[in-house]
Design a protein around this motif. Structure first.
Motif, PDB file in Angstrom:
ATOM      1  N   VAL A 311       0.834  -1.198   0.000  1.00 42.60           N
ATOM      2  CA  VAL A 311       0.000   0.000   0.000  1.00 42.60           C
ATOM      3  C   VAL A 311       0.870   1.249   0.000  1.00 42.60           C
ATOM      4  O   VAL A 311       2.068   1.195   0.259  1.00 42.60           O
ATOM      5  N   SER A 312       0.226   2.376  -0.300  1.00 51.77           N
ATOM      6  CA  SER A 312       0.929   3.658  -0.267  1.00 51.77           C
ATOM      7  C   SER A 312      -0.028   4.745   0.193  1.00 51.77           C
ATOM      8  O   SER A 312      -1.250   4.580   0.132  1.00 51.77           O
ATOM      9  N   LEU A 313       0.514   5.857   0.625  1.00 48.76           N
ATOM     10  CA  LEU A 313      -0.279   6.979   1.118  1.00 48.76           C
ATOM     11  C   LEU A 313      -0.527   7.986   0.007  1.00 48.76           C
ATOM     12  O   LEU A 313       0.395   8.368  -0.716  1.00 48.76           O
ATOM     13  N   ILE A 314      -1.774   8.399  -0.132  1.00 48.44           N
ATOM     14  CA  ILE A 314      -2.119   9.511  -1.024  1.00 48.44           C
ATOM     15  C   ILE A 314      -2.459  10.711  -0.139  1.00 48.44           C
ATOM     16  O   ILE A 314      -3.404  10.663   0.653  1.00 48.44           O
ATOM     17  N   GLN A 315      -1.670  11.744  -0.272  1.00 51.35           N
ATOM     18  CA  GLN A 315      -1.873  12.941   0.534  1.00 51.35           C
ATOM     19  C   GLN A 315      -2.899  13.847  -0.148  1.00 51.35           C
ATOM     20  O   GLN A 315      -2.636  14.383  -1.209  1.00 51.35           O
ATOM     21  N   GLY A 316      -4.059  13.986   0.465  1.00 51.42           N
ATOM     22  CA  GLY A 316      -5.099  14.834  -0.091  1.00 51.42           C
ATOM     23  C   GLY A 316      -5.278  16.101   0.709  1.00 51.42           C
ATOM     24  O   GLY A 316      -4.790  16.227   1.837  1.00 51.42           O
ATOM     25  N   GLU A 317      -5.991  17.048   0.124  1.00 54.75           N
ATOM     26  CA  GLU A 317      -6.230  18.329   0.796  1.00 54.75           C
ATOM     27  C   GLU A 317      -7.212  18.201   1.960  1.00 54.75           C
ATOM     28  O   GLU A 317      -7.442  19.165   2.692  1.00 54.75           O
ATOM     29  N   SER A 318      -7.791  17.010   2.146  1.00 53.78           N
ATOM     30  CA  SER A 318      -8.696  16.806   3.280  1.00 53.78           C
ATOM     31  C   SER A 318      -7.938  16.743   4.601  1.00 53.78           C
ATOM     32  O   SER A 318      -8.537  16.771   5.672  1.00 53.78           O
ATOM     33  N   VAL A 319      -6.609  16.652   4.509  1.00 52.04           N
ATOM     34  CA  VAL A 319      -5.752  16.699   5.698  1.00 52.04           C
ATOM     35  C   VAL A 319      -4.766  17.842   5.522  1.00 52.04           C
ATOM     36  O   VAL A 319      -4.109  17.957   4.502  1.00 52.04           O
ATOM     37  N   ASP A 320      -4.693  18.708   6.527  1.00 51.41           N
ATOM     38  CA  ASP A 320      -3.747  19.823   6.473  1.00 51.41           C
ATOM     39  C   ASP A 320      -3.042  19.913   7.811  1.00 51.41           C
ATOM     40  O   ASP A 320      -3.509  19.371   8.821  1.00 51.41           O
ATOM     41  N   SER A 321      -1.938  20.599   7.825  1.00 51.98           N
ATOM     42  CA  SER A 321      -1.196  20.797   9.065  1.00 51.98           C
ATOM     43  C   SER A 321      -1.966  21.738   9.979  1.00 51.98           C
ATOM     44  O   SER A 321      -2.608  22.692   9.529  1.00 51.98           O
ATOM     45  N   LEU A 322      -1.911  21.454  11.267  1.00 52.69           N
ATOM     46  CA  LEU A 322      -2.565  22.342  12.226  1.00 52.69           C
ATOM     47  C   LEU A 322      -1.963  23.746  12.168  1.00 52.69           C
ATOM     48  O   LEU A 322      -2.625  24.720  12.510  1.00 52.69           O
ATOM     49  N   ARG A 323      -0.740  23.844  11.729  1.00 48.02           N
ATOM     50  CA  ARG A 323      -0.086  25.162  11.623  1.00 48.02           C
ATOM     51  C   ARG A 323      -0.746  26.018  10.536  1.00 48.02           C
ATOM     52  O   ARG A 323      -0.594  27.241  10.533  1.00 48.02           O
ATOM     53  N   SER A 324      -1.491  25.365   9.620  1.00 51.32           N
ATOM     54  CA  SER A 324      -2.149  26.104   8.547  1.00 51.32           C
ATOM     55  C   SER A 324      -3.557  26.531   8.920  1.00 51.32           C
ATOM     56  O   SER A 324      -4.205  27.271   8.199  1.00 51.32           O
ATOM     57  N   VAL A 325      -4.051  25.989  10.051  1.00 54.51           N
ATOM     58  CA  VAL A 325      -5.416  26.297  10.442  1.00 54.51           C
ATOM     59  C   VAL A 325      -5.470  27.656  11.097  1.00 54.51           C
ATOM     60  O   VAL A 325      -4.698  27.979  11.981  1.00 54.51           O
ATOM     61  N   GLU A 326      -6.397  28.436  10.639  1.00 54.89           N
ATOM     62  CA  GLU A 326      -6.545  29.794  11.197  1.00 54.89           C
ATOM     63  C   GLU A 326      -7.167  29.738  12.591  1.00 54.89           C
ATOM     64  O   GLU A 326      -8.022  28.944  12.876  1.00 54.89           O
TER      65      GLU A 326
END
Length: 326
Positions: A311-326
């Motif tokens: 298997v492999s990981l697909i990085q989607g925009e549904s997950v973001d870094s908490l540092r990016s959260v306003e």
């Protein structure tokens, strides 16, 4: 319905001569064979499948047994099985339900591929003990007539959890799967193992059953409990799609901002979600093809080894870094 006896009577030959002709034997002349085949066509003769099986000991049919046909999961898996078997002169029977299992002991199929939680290990081992060849996709069994082709569930769930932790998420909801599911148990075990190595993280387990409805139910519970940005790991994409739909239609919580969502399976429907759903990917067609290859090797008496689908990981925009959260 016409029988071989009827054909023999009209052709003025013995039953064995008709049988030879119908099976393409060179024990009858071309002229006689042509006459018999013409009469068979005129009488609309249909060969008796069970009788043919008893004689040839081979049906050139493979059965795949599934728990059910719900969701978007099975399409590519079945296509992979069908494509491989077709290339080897076999046809596929897709089965579900207890009564369909009699195809195995009655030897109406040459072998079985099993992804069906309702099959007990005991039942499969009983069939194996009587010489029936089986490839299982949802359990581990030790028997010469059983081989397994399994997903690397541990690696996939570990990738998902570590990805969420790397983004700074310390509150993670894990939406589980059916109690009897091998894949669900393996994934949840990996979730717990990763959590143990990250004492700062809090994992909240919510019940699921791999259905879209259970994903929606989990999303409802998460929204009621919401107090700060949180990560959600659904142990399959069907539940992730259900959760996605609930959050976007029933709440003001934004995917990728308030809720950071990841699934497992990379089903086609999840690929159209916007923002793109993060998920664990693998080739379902390859899974089906390898299972088919292993089964035909077993039927032919060739050695096989247990296989694993990576298997492999697909990085989607549904997950973001908490540092990016306003």
């Amino acid at each position: 319905m016409a029988s071989i006896k009827d054909i023999a009577k009209q052709a003025g030959v013995s039953i064995s001569t008709v049988s030879y002709a119908l099976n393409g034997s060179d024990k009858v002349t071309k002229e006689t064979a042509a006459k018999i085949l013409q009469i068979a066509e005129e009488l609309h003769y249909v060969p008796h499948a069970a009788a043919r099986l008893l004689k040839k000991r081979q049906s050139n049919l493979i059965g795949i047994f599934l728990t059910d046909f719900s969701g978007n999961f099975y399409g590519d898996l079945l296509q992979g099985v069908k494509e491989y078997l077709s290339g080897k002169g076999y046809d596929l029977l897709v089965c579900s339900g207890e009564k369909s299992r009699r195809l195995i002991p009655e030897r109406m199929i040459d072998g079985a591929i099993v992804l069906d939680v309702t099959f007990s290990d005991k039942e499969l081992l009983q069939y194996a003990g009587k010489g029936h060849k089986t490839v299982v996709l949802d359990r581990e069994l030790a028997h010469p007539n059983v081989n397994q082709v399994l997903l690397d569930n541990k690696a996939g769930a570990t990738l998902a959890m570590e990805y969420l932790l790397e983004q700074g998420h310390d509150k993670i909801y894990a939406v589980t799967g059916p109690v009897g599911s091998y894949d669900a148990k393996q994934r949840l075990r990996a979730v717990r193992q990763v959590a143990e190595r990250a004492p700062h993280a809090r994992v909240v387990e919510l019940p699921g059953n791999f259905s879209r409805a259970s994903g929606e139910a989990a999303a409802r519970a998460i929204s009621e409990d919401y107090d700060r940005p949180a990560a959600v790991f659904c142990l399959n994409d069907e539940m992730a799609v259900g959760a996605y739909r609930y959050f976007t239609t029933h709440t003001d919580l934004k995917i990728g901002k308030h809720i950071h969502l990841i699934g497992f399976d990379n089903i086609e429907l999840a690929q159209f979600a916007r923002p793109r759903l993060a998920t664990i990917d693998y080739s379902m067609r390859k899974w089906g093809a390898i299972a088919s290859e292993q089964l035909l090797k077993m039927i032919a008496g060739q050695p096989v080894e247990a296989e694993r689908i990576y298997v492999s990981l697909i990085q989607g925009e549904s997950v973001d870094s908490l540092r990016s959260v306003e």
